[in-house]
Design an enzyme around this catalytic site. Sequence first.
Site, PDB file in Angstrom:
ATOM      1  N   TRP A   1      33.045  36.073  46.126  1.00 22.68           N
ATOM      2  CA  TRP A   1      33.529  37.021  46.770  1.00 22.68           C
ATOM      3  C   TRP A   1      32.227  38.167  47.108  1.00 22.68           C
ATOM      4  CZ3 TRP A   1      37.942  36.960  48.798  1.00 22.68           C
ATOM      5  CH2 TRP A   1      39.005  36.094  48.113  1.00 22.68           C
TER       6      TRP A   1
ATOM      7  N   ASP B   1      32.443  45.848  42.729  1.00 20.31           N
ATOM      8  CA  ASP B   1      33.867  45.276  42.978  1.00 20.31           C
ATOM      9  C   ASP B   1      34.403  44.945  41.394  1.00 20.31           C
ATOM     10  OD1 ASP B   1      36.220  43.710  43.157  1.00 20.31           O
ATOM     11  OD2 ASP B   1      35.282  42.234  44.873  1.00 20.31           O
TER      12      ASP B   1
ATOM     13  N   LYS C   1      45.112  41.480  40.053  1.00 16.30           N
ATOM     14  CA  LYS C   1      44.561  40.373  39.210  1.00 16.30           C
ATOM     15  C   LYS C   1      44.834  40.886  37.688  1.00 16.30           C
ATOM     16  CE  LYS C   1      41.069  38.675  42.640  1.00 16.30           C
ATOM     17  NZ  LYS C   1      41.706  37.507  42.410  1.00 16.30           N
TER      18      LYS C   1
END
Length: 367
Positions: free
Chosen positions: A104, A178, A202
């Site tokens: 990511w 993040d 998540k």
Amino acid sequence: MTTLNTYNFSAGPAILPEAVLETAQAEMLDYNGTGCSVMTMSHRSDAFISILHHAEQDLRQLMHIPENYKILFMQGGASAQFNMVVMNLANGFKRVDSVVSGNWSRIAYSQMGKLSDAEIHLAAHGGDLYNYTDVPPVESWDVDPNSAFVHYCINETVHGLQYRNIPKPDGLPPVICDMSSEILSRPVNVTDFGVIYAGAQKNIGPSGATIVIIREDLLDRCSERIPDVWNYQSHISRQGMYNTPATYPIYISGLVFRWLQTHGGVEQMEAINTLKAETLYSAIDNSNGFYINNVKQHARSQMNVIFHTPTKELDKIFVMQAGAHGLSGLQGYKSMGGMRASIYNAMPIQGVEALVEFMQEFQRRYG
């Protein structure tokens, strides 16, 4: 005591607490006596404004967020933030530093330069250094203190990596993080960060909402040339109501925040998450090589545990049979193969114990 028949180990959208789903079920047709569902009420109604306000305040309490940090519930997922942080915070700067530690953050690095004139500088690359079996330590980051900011991902879901020791901001420009797959799983010092962002799907709620926590002074960088829908300042000046927010995901996220408060908060979650991770990694490490995890121990994620058996064929059999035993979502990321068990806050210890029991039985049959 959990009553789940199936344990959902998916990396996201992920498991939610049973109590939260039961509350949502009870309030589906009539929220708090309003006579309508949260799904259908106006985002400008008093009822929803109250939902939004309480969600923000509960998150602020759980994470000890200071008053000089603003909170937004945005849309577009964490992926939208790859560009938004640059559009809003790199104005007038020549350079942005980006740390790549896994899938990511690699995507973030590739996207950041598409709407910015600033150089997106690769500050460290865990793929080149360690083949994504370790995270680049902060001491190795090639960062300019005068950069607009340094960006990194604290937990990489695909490669099962996590910065267990959270990088400190000493000598660094504002730190943008993040935190999608680990937010609220352990205490963090919010003042170490300029911006924290996290997709809700998540470790918080359903997909559709993205949490953005931003230090107030950084809003001075937001140019009026940025379209309002992408402009942090525009959203904050309208109390998060520039356009219609993701009302139902925000409502569910608020229920999760309350659930966390009644279960001891973030500090208690850290203790439970540590136990779950230790239980699962112990099963891998004590399998005499039948189950394999190549991540360095100090960088192993406590949220996403990746592993594989000696062959790809056995991996496929494992996932199929695990599903038949009520252990779903264990297939690894498409580019990785193997297995991945995501053990977020809402995963009870019983789910991890059930997985370990299945792993041991599977090894007896195929090992």
